[in-house]
Write a protein that holds these residues in place. Structure first.
Motif, short mmCIF file in Angstrom:
data_model
loop_
_atom_site.label_atom_id
_atom_site.label_comp_id
_atom_site.label_asym_id
_atom_site.label_seq_id
_atom_site.Cartn_x
_atom_site.Cartn_y
_atom_site.Cartn_z
N GLU A 1 -44.82 71.03 6.09
CA GLU A 1 -45.17 69.70 6.57
C GLU A 1 -44.44 69.42 7.88
OE1 GLU A 1 -44.40 66.86 3.55
OE2 GLU A 1 -45.64 67.86 2.06
N LEU B 1 -53.74 70.01 2.25
CA LEU B 1 -53.21 71.38 2.18
C LEU B 1 -54.27 72.38 1.73
CD1 LEU B 1 -50.85 73.30 2.48
CD2 LEU B 1 -50.13 72.71 0.16
N TYR C 1 -49.42 69.88 9.06
CA TYR C 1 -48.67 71.08 8.73
C TYR C 1 -48.44 71.97 9.95
CZ TYR C 1 -49.76 69.84 3.92
OH TYR C 1 -49.86 69.18 2.73
N SER D 1 -46.54 77.29 0.61
CA SER D 1 -46.09 76.05 1.23
C SER D 1 -44.56 76.07 1.24
CB SER D 1 -46.60 74.83 0.45
OG SER D 1 -46.21 74.91 -0.90
N ASP E 1 -50.33 65.39 0.25
CA ASP E 1 -50.66 66.75 0.69
C ASP E 1 -52.10 67.12 0.32
OD1 ASP E 1 -50.37 66.92 -2.01
OD2 ASP E 1 -49.16 68.75 -2.00
#
Length: 770
Positions: free
Chosen positions: A244, A114, A382, A219, A111
């Motif tokens: 995700e 992110l 994402y 998230s 990730d």
């Protein structure tokens, strides 16, 4: 459950072998996690280390570890037996250490993108003042560092950072401190990141007013939708969640709709979940709730209990089950390395051999996506989900955008702003800033000792504009434009010059023409009365030359008026210089003539041969020739030319003549000044000579006026710009010429025209003081 049933129906994967699974509770507590691990190892009986009460149905791998802390807690014990541990939590680089965690395999993609995805969202909505809330674990700490670095690179500032301690989620003092800090902050946007247990204090807050005015970015692994039914859940309405991306697994939604404990009464896990979700009991007389309906379906549940779409965490678990199944399949294919065992316990005996197959596993899942393990994990993409709640106690997650980490810059972030449902107190995207916007006409001025987002707004400097909000620097207008009063945009400059059409130009031109005609009239009077004593005195030829040159001096001022052209620029200063030189040299010759005339009356004086018309005219020609040479050199070496001045007047383009060489220009003026000073000196010394025809007094006064005008001209000329500078020079030419004309010739015209009786030789001899 879905993955295991799907594998057991697949005849090409693990043929003639049926998979099963055990479910154990995972607590956010090291002691309870270790206890669950011991129960799994020892069986359902007493937890005796290194002893198993079960001889059948032993598990060979553990799928678990929603957080890094849980993985480490379980791995400490499981590593002693080299039991493979496949985690479905967020990817953690620390768990990739093969020395410290050789038996841990991570299914989740990395990730690392992110922080960039979240900052892209902030930049899109111009949120530059953002608060950060995270749990106090190492994974959240690394995320905070990465996010802050990305924010710094994009000039987004951190309003505050608050870490929630995992073991102190029920501490009322810390809870109150957090809410107070949140209330004091001016940040309208808050990023939340961390494990579920640590953030329960925020998620289940029963005093929502502090939270309602904020936009929350989080998230999906911190699942704000999962909560007990009695909790007020409107706190995070409008939140944006980075989830995700997952692919749609065929058959999963149908599985959820058709699954029912009545069809599988031996499935204790499903029965317990069913009872909890629907608030019912499986048997009459058992429990306080109603009996579960045999026709109940999971697709009727709220999002709080079950999302009918496969979440990214469920997708990871699904892939983890398949990864284990494919590793087992590969291990069975290598039969030469396995021993036959009639009691079927071969898997429990050779758990450690599964490692070599898990490390190299690679397969395509039923959605067609490639799945890899270990250091080969890909970078996550994402979906941006909007969390929306409704008054009837329902909630949904709506996709409003996405972030594709592999896409080119500028195409990686997509957001559908119109599809977003904002927090109830917003209604539209609001700014989150440290201070007010710097409007057009102002620019950002950094405050010393404060973040880059906290700045003052300063007006743009003279000649510059700012046509956007929050401009770091103002920009200059093009040379042919100037800023408006608010300094928000540029306006075209107007072209200006000393034109005949405007009042000033018309007035100066009229004065020049009038005095030129007046001079010509005086010249006519002098020619008509050329034989009178007052005209013949002091060399009448010099008077003619002086009057003619003064008439041209008045006319040469017209070269300075009107639009500058190549011709007018060439002759403007040179014509003025030559004509004035003729005039001043004529006056100098007249003054010298007066002095020589008196000296010639002495017996034996040699000055008598210089008294006449030839000597003074030769002086005029000589002085004028020097000026002509200077002007010729000026025109040949660096001639004047038309030019446009875009700097002197901020709102106008001034058309003017560039002198070409300032040295030549001031040399011409200096030569005229030298002649004028010489004329003034000689006239001043001869002012008291006893003769009625003595012009020295008038010449002295005229040169005093001339010098006064041009001495005041120099500082005035240097301090003015544009057409006013031209007007100053024209005025100086006219006034100095008029001074010479008036002081020298007007008294003579008065006698010639109004008192002709005094213009006779007899009268002048009898009245020497007349």
């Amino acid at each position: 459950m879905f993955a295991v049933e799907e594998i057991n129906r697949n005849t090409k994967l693990l043929p003639n072998i049926t998979l099963g699974f055990h479910i154990f509770n995972a607590y956010h507590n090291d002691d309870r996690t270790l206890e669950s691990s011991l129960v799994w190892l020892s069986g359902q009986g007493p937890t005796i280390p290194n002893y198993s009460c079960e001889s059948q149905g032993k598990s060979i791998v553990v799928i678990g570890g929603a957080t890094s802390e849980l993985t480490v807690s379980m791995g400490t014990l499981l590593e002693l037996y080299r039991i493979p541990q496949v985690t479905y939590g967020l990817f953690d680089p620390l768990l990739s250490d093969p020395v410290q965690f050789p038996s841990v395999y991570q299914m989740a993609p990395r990730d690392t993108s992110l922080p960039l995805a979240m900052v892209q969202l902030m930049l899109h909505f111009k949120w530059t003042w953002v608060g950060l809330v995270a749990s106090d674990d190492s994974r959240s700490g690394k995320f905070l560092r990465d996010l802050q670095d990305e924010m710094v690179r994009n000039d987004v500032c951190v309003a505050f950072i608050y870490e929630i301690f995992t073991g102190l989620t029920e501490d009322e003092l810390l809870h109150s401190y957090f809410l107070e800090k949140l209330s004091d902050s001016t940040a309208s946007v808050i990023v939340i990141y961390g494990n579920t247990d640590a953030l329960l204090t925020l998620r289940f807050n029963e005093v929502p007013h502090t939270l309602l005015y904020r936009m929350w970015i989080t998230s999906s692994h911190w699942d704000i939708a999962k909560k007990p039914g009695y909790i007020y859940f409107d706190n995070f309405h409008g939140a944006l969640i980075f989830s995700e991306q997952t692919s749609k697994i065929p058959g999963f939604k149908h599985f959820l709709k058709t699954i029912n404990p009545a069809k599988d009464p031996e499935n204790i896990f499903l029965q317990n979940f069913w009872n909890s979700a629907f608030g019912c009991t499986s048997e009459i007389g058992k429990g306080d709730g109603a009996v579960c309906s045999p026709n109940a379906s999971l697709d009727t549940l709220r999002l709080s209990y079950l999302d009918m779409t496969m979440s990214h965490q469920s997708y990871t678990v699904y892939n983890a089950v398949y990864a284990v199944a494919w590793a087992l399949h590969e291990m069975f294919l290598v039969r030469s390395e396995m021993e036959s065992n009639s009691n079927g316990n071969i898997l429990g005996t050779y758990r450690w051999k599964l490692h070599s197959f898990l490390k190299n596993i690679q397969f395509n899942n039923s959605a067609g996506n490639q799945v890899v393990l270990a250091e080969k994990n890909s970078v996550a993409n994402y979906d941006i989900l909007n969390y929306v709640t409704f008054g009837n106690d329902t909630e949904v997650l709506v996709k409003v955008g996405e972030f594709i980490s592999e896409a080119p810059l500028g195409q990686d972030f997509i957001i559908q702003q119109k599809a977003i449902v904002w927090p109830r107190t917003w209604g539209e995207p609001l700014p989150s800033r440290c201070n007010e916007v710097c409007h057009p006409g102002f620019h950002i001025k950094a405050q010393e000792g404060k973040p880059v987002c906290c700045f003052d707004c300063a007006p743009c400097p003279q000649g510059q504009i700012s046509n956007q909000t929050d401009r770091g620097q103002c920009m200059k207008c093009p040379e042919d434009q100037y800023p408006n009063r608010e300094r928000m945009h540029c306006l075209p400059k107007r072209v200006t010059f000393l034109a005949y059409e405007e009042t000033l130009g018309m007035a100066l031109a009229s004065i020049a023409a009038f005095f030129s005609l007046l001079t010509a009239l005086i010249l006519w009077v002098f020619v008509k009365h050329k034989d009178t004593p007052i005209v013949k005195a002091n060399n009448r030829d010099l008077s003619y030359i002086l009057l003619f040159s003064l008439s041209l001096c008045f006319l040469c001022s017209l070269f300075f008026i009107g639009r500058p052209t190549a011709i007018s620029c060439l002759f403007r200063q040179t014509a003025f210089g030559v004509m004035f030189t003729v005039a001043i040299s004529s006056i100098l010759a007249k003054t010298i003539t007066v002095v020589l005339a008196f000296r010639a009356t002495r017996p034996g004086s040699k000055s008598r041969r210089w008294v006449g018309s030839r000597g003074p005219i030769s002086l005029v020609v000589f002085c004028t020739t020097i000026q002509v040479i200077l002007c010729t050199m000026w025109l040949l070496l660096s001639p004047p030319f038309p030019d446009a001045d875009t700097h002197s007047d901020p709102e106008h383009i001034i058309l003017e003549c560039n002198e070409g060489s300032l040295i030549a220009f001031y040399s011409v003026l200096s030569y005229i000044a030298f002649l004028a000073l010489g004329s003034f000196t000689v006239a001043f010394l001869a002012r008291n000579l006893p003769d009625t025809f003595n012009e020295a007094k008038f010449i002295t006064f005229s040169m005093l006026v001339f010098c006064s005008v041009w001495i005041s001209f120099l500082p005035t000329y240097q301090s003015t710009k544009g057409k006013m500078m031209v007007a100053v020079e024209v005025f100086s030419i006219l006034s100095s010429s008029a001074g010479l004309l008036g002081c020298i010739f007007i008294p003579k015209c008065y006698i010639i025209l109004l008192q002709p009786q005094k213009n006779i030789r007899k009268f002048l001899k009898n009245n020497p003081n007349a």
